[in-house]
Design an enzyme around this catalytic site. Structure first.
Site, short mmCIF file in Angstrom:
data_model
loop_
_atom_site.label_atom_id
_atom_site.label_comp_id
_atom_site.label_asym_id
_atom_site.label_seq_id
_atom_site.Cartn_x
_atom_site.Cartn_y
_atom_site.Cartn_z
N GLU A 35 0.83 -1.21 0.00
CA GLU A 35 0.00 0.00 0.00
C GLU A 35 0.86 1.26 0.00
O GLU A 35 0.56 2.24 -0.68
CB GLU A 35 -0.94 0.02 1.21
CG GLU A 35 -1.97 -1.11 1.23
CD GLU A 35 -2.89 -1.09 0.02
OE1 GLU A 35 -3.20 0.00 -0.47
OE2 GLU A 35 -3.28 -2.17 -0.46
N ASP B 157 3.81 -4.22 -5.79
CA ASP B 157 4.33 -5.51 -5.33
C ASP B 157 5.86 -5.48 -5.28
O ASP B 157 6.48 -5.93 -4.32
CB ASP B 157 3.88 -6.65 -6.25
CG ASP B 157 2.46 -7.11 -5.95
OD1 ASP B 157 1.89 -6.65 -4.94
OD2 ASP B 157 1.91 -7.91 -6.74
#
Ligand SMILES: [Zn+2]
Length: 420
Positions: free
Chosen positions: A279, A364
């Site tokens: 995030e 990611d």
């Protein structure tokens, strides 16, 4: 011109409905064909039972989506070409005339009608599908309370905005749409600003994260990535659903990190750290700012388009409405535009989905750099299993709609990026 618009509208609507049905059909076929074998990549982590459940859950949701698409298309045609909106405007206009209040009433009536039509679907989703697969934690009472709160919130926030836009359309001259856009940008900033402290607490309870070793981990991660926030909170997501999630809210210094309690219970501290790092990646790589900028550019283009269309008689007559001769068409123009625009923009969905998936890969990779890729893989697999997200989506369906890359690709990239 008016007939051309009618024809174009019908063509694009048929294209949209046809595409939606075709993609859903492919998706259901693909998921059911792969329902009896867990993909090899996940074979040692996901049970066959969980895999089958995910397939059945995905198919149930896709089928409901098909009914929704059909009802939505019928309603759209009914409101436009079959004269529904004209009838609503006549019914309201007969009692209050064509003044400012009339414009607001037309928009409010149509928004309420759309919400009403959505109600049975929303109920079915929560108390049939989510219930059957063990995700629903809501009582009917909470569902109704939520509905009442959402309606009140929509009225408190939406009515003043609508009144201001209609006022600008009536009084601000040819460039009303530019002022309306500035207002829209300001309104969005305000909502983002008050969301964490004013809006979200209307629906959920937020408590500072208590687990001190987890707080320690998170503080270190935030320091490593140079991120400042107004604290880490746990939200009582379990009141409504068993699905887990994590997100950021707020603007500037008022940023908050929010974990669903369901996520904190289910994941190990290292996995939570990896999810948070993902995030943070969205934030640090400016994905959020880019998305916001893109949406503001799009809204400027759309408002300029509306500014032009609202002055063209064929825009109304081509969509089943007789424009008022005194020019008091603001409410109807807003409603028509809101109804018809998604039909014409649907074909752009793959573009925004693609952009979003690229951001997910980047986030990611960020998480793998600043936390642990292996922990993120573990967290993802648990979340896919817990949320019964399918591991085998139809590739075309996924390319068209999915904001997140398929599990197999995400995990493969993370695993490939891991040091041997
Ligand atoms: Zn993400």
């Amino acid at each position: 011109m008016s007939q051309t618009l009618s024809l174009l509208f019908v063509c694009f609507l048929l294209l949209m409905v046809g595409l939606k049905y075709w993609l859903s059909w492919r998706h259901v076929r693909h998921v059911s064909r792969h329902a009896d074998t867990v993909p090899q990549q996940f074979a040692d982590r996901v049970s066959l039972e969980a895999h089958r459940k995910a397939a059945a859950y995905t198919i149930a949701k896709t089928r409901l989506g098909l009914v929704e698409t059909a009802v939505g298309a019928a309603l759209l045609i009914g409101l436009t070409l079959l004269g529904g909106l004209q009838w609503i405007a006549d019914a309201i206009g007969g009692s209050i005339g064509h003044d400012f209040t009339f414009q607001l009433a037309v928009v409010a009536a149509v928004v309420l009608l759309l919400a009403l039509v959505d109600l049975p679907f929303s109920w079915f989703r929560q108390f049939r599908i989510e219930q059957r697969y063990g995700f629903n934690r809501m009582t009917v009472k909470l569902w109704i309370t939520d509905l009442a709160k959402s309606l009140a919130l929509a009225a408190v926030l939406g009515l003043p905005l609508l009144a201001a836009v209609v006022g600008l359309m009536r009084e601000a001259g040819a460039y009303w749409w530019l002022y309306a856009w500035l207002l829209w940008v300001g309104f969005n900033a305000l909502v983002l600003l008050i969301y964490p402290t004013v809006i979200a607490p209307i629906f959920n309870k937020f408590e500072p994260l208590k687990d001190s070793s987890l707080v320690q981990r998170i503080t270190e991660l935030l320091a490593r990535t140079g991120f400042s926030s107004k604290g880490v909170f746990v939200m009582d997501g379990s009141r409504r659903s068993a699905h887990g999630n994590a997100y950021f809210t707020g603007l500037g210094r008022a940023k908050r990190i929010v974990f669903f309690d369901t996520l904190v219970e289910r994941l190990q501290p290292a996995e939570i750290e990896a999810v948070l790092a993902h995030e943070l990646g969205h934030f640090k790589l400016k994905h959020i700012a880019k998305r916001l900028a893109l949406s503001f550019i799009a809204s400027l283009v759309f408002l300029a388009l509306l500014g032009w269309l609202a002055g063209q008689p064929w825009f109304y007559s081509g969509l089943g409405v007789t424009p008022a001769l005194d020019g008091g068409n603001q409410g109807v123009a807003l409603v028509l535009f809101m109804l018809v625009l998604p039909v014409f923009t649907f074909s752009f969905a793959p573009l925004t989905s693609y952009l979003s998936r690229r951001h997910e890969f980047e986030a990611d990779a960020f998480a793998a750099r600043h936390a642990s890729g292996q922990d993120l893989v573990n967290a993802l697999v648990k979340l896919y299993e817990d949320n019964a997200s399918t591991l085998t989506p139809d590739p075309l369906h996924s390319a068209f709609y999915d904001s997140h890359p398929p599990a197999s690709l995400r995990v493969a990239r993370l695993v490939a990026g891991l040091p041997a």
